[in-house]
Design a protein around this motif. Structure first.
Motif, PDB file in Angstrom:
ATOM      1  N   THR A  10       0.812  -1.158  -0.012  1.00  0.00           N
ATOM      2  CA  THR A  10       0.109  -0.058  -0.076  1.00  0.00           C
ATOM      3  C   THR A  10       0.834   1.385   0.172  1.00  0.00           C
ATOM      4  OG1 THR A  10      -0.224  -0.116   2.306  1.00  0.00           O
ATOM      5  CG2 THR A  10      -1.832  -1.195   1.157  1.00  0.00           C
ATOM      6  N   GLN A  19       2.837   4.629   1.056  1.00  0.00           N
ATOM      7  CA  GLN A  19       2.468   5.737   1.896  1.00  0.00           C
ATOM      8  C   GLN A  19       2.075   6.860   0.720  1.00  0.00           C
ATOM      9  OE1 GLN A  19       2.018   5.980   5.223  1.00  0.00           O
ATOM     10  NE2 GLN A  19       2.708   3.702   5.231  1.00  0.00           N
ATOM     11  N   HIS A  73       0.932  -1.499   7.501  1.00  0.00           N
ATOM     12  CA  HIS A  73       0.233  -0.020   6.631  1.00  0.00           C
ATOM     13  C   HIS A  73       0.510   1.202   7.519  1.00  0.00           C
ATOM     14  CE1 HIS A  73      -2.345  -2.116   3.783  1.00  0.00           C
ATOM     15  NE2 HIS A  73      -2.149  -3.354   4.714  1.00  0.00           N
ATOM     16  N   ASP A 129      -7.650  10.127   2.578  1.00  0.00           N
ATOM     17  CA  ASP A 129      -6.495   9.347   2.955  1.00  0.00           C
ATOM     18  C   ASP A 129      -6.797   8.032   3.631  1.00  0.00           C
ATOM     19  OD1 ASP A 129      -3.644   8.471   2.729  1.00  0.00           O
ATOM     20  OD2 ASP A 129      -3.549   9.626   4.649  1.00  0.00           O
ATOM     21  N   ARG A 179      -6.403   4.193   2.631  1.00  0.00           N
ATOM     22  CA  ARG A 179      -5.605   3.488   3.409  1.00  0.00           C
ATOM     23  C   ARG A 179      -6.385   2.476   4.164  1.00  0.00           C
ATOM     24  NH1 ARG A 179      -1.262   7.581   5.988  1.00  0.00           N
ATOM     25  NH2 ARG A 179      -0.411   5.331   6.648  1.00  0.00           N
TER      26      ARG A 179
END
Length: 476
Positions: free
Chosen positions: A21, A23, A405, A457, A461
């Motif tokens: 994933t 940043q 994550h 975000d 995420r």
């Protein structure tokens, strides 16, 4: 509960690569997000308020997307309680390859709190992306998680191989119920179709986390305990009369005086293992006087100075004690008549270990007026909340996937001041965890209020985190 694996084995296994994933900013284009965003938009823009909304329509829309992903009609149950055509929901099942492994249930509600267009800066039933946030009623509570869970079911199906563990999705209506006319869908399923939601454990809303000053999550919360909501009515009745002959015993005045006294009611501090752990861990992360007081209170729960210092933070005070607050008023029958009745709704959130009868007695003592009746509301009440066990077999994967994550962000078990449908699942022995991933800032999130929003975000995420968590768990 069926043990997923030992805590040590879980941590070791999670060192293996997961879906990357990174940043990267949420605004970065990713093709796999396109269909998810459309699912989320459709769900948000389908009005599901209790007054005029239609949860059944929303459930059918999600079912259509699941069918397109390969689910058969036999995998999908659209349930509509008798006489409640707009209060339906959806249960979807992806069968696992090992019937001996208890299922994982993904629970989310698709109904939302009322929202008046004239009060909002933007149309509450139009998904708007602005300044790094998604705005809409339900953008966070709880259509973000409902959309992610539905998207996760689609992605699991598209993998082409059955998971080892059966995974179920339940999208329900009525969680936000605030009057006696609302039917809770999770409760209805437990009472009428328990086989649809029976599982070894469940993932639910209520975890999340707090936003760091520079953005992103500061903490990841796992809700394992919650307070029990109970509603009361303060009522004053009178013979009334003509408004040209006012009397000092006006029902509205008497009720107003009672509410003023109620505003001074402060319940004693009552902590439990979950709230103590939260105070210690979250307090240690803060570099201010409140954080130091949290740590002191965790070490010495009877410290009145520490309790008072923590209580000054309005977000922390409900963690320490039962709270009661007036939420609605109703009085009078004509502008030119003395009121024959005046009533106020009082919403209480009761800490584990206390009862509704004890809370009612405390209200009666502070009101101190026999002419003011303290009645139980007719609002459908949830069962008394039961805490989920602090099971390493559940908490270790949550933390380990979180480390992938959100490196360096601690995972902290929490007790919610609110309430979720986890209370209904406890009736059939399904321990339920409010999982992290969807962090927000409580001061600006607008949950149940104006201009509800979630960081873009956080949504994207959080989607990646939750998918990886579910994928890991259903393979163990």
């Amino acid at each position: 509960m069926y043990r997923l694996v030992t805590a040590a084995a879980a941590a070791a296994a999670l060192l293996q690569p997961l879906a990357a994933t990174g940043q990267a900013p949420a605004a970065a284009a990713r093709p796999d997000r396109t269909a998810f965003r459309e699912l989320y938009r459709e769900l948000v823009e389908t009005n599901t308020t209790s007054s005029v909304g239609d949860c059944t329509q929303a459930a059918r829309q999600v079912a259509t997307r699941l069918r397109a992903a390969g689910y058969a009609d036999s995998d999908l149950t659209i349930y509509v309680p008798e006489g409640r055509p707009r209060d339906g929901g959806l249960v979807a099942t992806l069968a696992g390859s090992d019937a001996k492994r208890p299922a994982l249930l993904l629970l989310a509600h698709i109904d939302v709190v009322e929202a008046k267009r004239e009060d909002w800066q933007r149309d509450p039933f139009k998904l708007i992306e602005e300044d790094g946030y998604f705005y809409a009623r339900g953008a966070s509570d709880d259509k973000a998680q409902a959309a992610i869970f539905a998207d996760t079911m689609i992605r699991l199906k598209q993998r082409g191989t059955a998971p080892k563990r059966t995974v179920k999705l339940a999208l329900t209506c009525g969680e936000e119920g605030s009057n006696e006319r609302v039917l809770n869908g999770a409760g209805w399923l437990v009472d009428h179709r328990p086989e649809l939601v029976r599982a070894g454990f469940a993932f639910n809303e209520g975890g999340g986390g707090r936003t760091a000053p520079g953005g992103g999550p500061e903490t990841l919360g796992v809700q394992v305990a919650q307070k029990s909501p109970r509603n009361f009515i303060l009522e004053v009745t009178d013979r009334g009369g003509h408004s040209s002959q006012p009397r000092p015993d006006n029902a509205i005045y008497r009720l107003a005086a009672a509410l003023t006294r109620l505003s001074t009611l402060r319940f004693p501090v009552k902590l439990n293992p979950v709230s103590l752990a939260y105070l210690a861990k979250a307090g240690a992360l803060r570099k201010d006087a409140t954080g130091a007081a949290m740590v002191r209170l965790a070490a010495a729960p009877g410290d009145p100075a520490a309790a008072e210092a923590v209580s000054r933070d309005l977000a922390l005070d409900p963690l320490l004690r039962t709270t009661c607050v007036a939420t609605m008023l109703e009085a009078g029958h004509a502008a030119n008549a003395l009121p024959q009745r005046a009533a106020a709704s009082v919403n209480c959130r009761i800490v584990p270990g206390e009862t509704a009868d004890e809370t009612r007695a405390a209200i009666e003592r502070v009101v101190a007026d026999p002419q003011v009746k303290v009645l139980r509301s007719k609002i459908q009440e949830r069962p008394v909340a039961e805490s989920a066990p602090l099971d390493p077999a559940i908490l270790t994967p949550i933390a380990a996937v979180g480390a992938k994550h959100f490196p360096g962000v601690p995972v902290i078990p929490t007790q919610s001041a609110g309430a979720t449908d986890a209370t209904y699942l406890s009736k059939i022995g399904v321990p339920t965890y409010g999982i992290p991933g969807l962090w927000n800032d409580p001061a600006t999130a607008g949950t149940h209020g104006l201009n509800e929003r979630i960081p873009v975000d956080a949504l994207y995420r959080g989607r990646d985190y939750i998918y990886d968590l579910v994928t890991y768990v259903v393979q163990r």
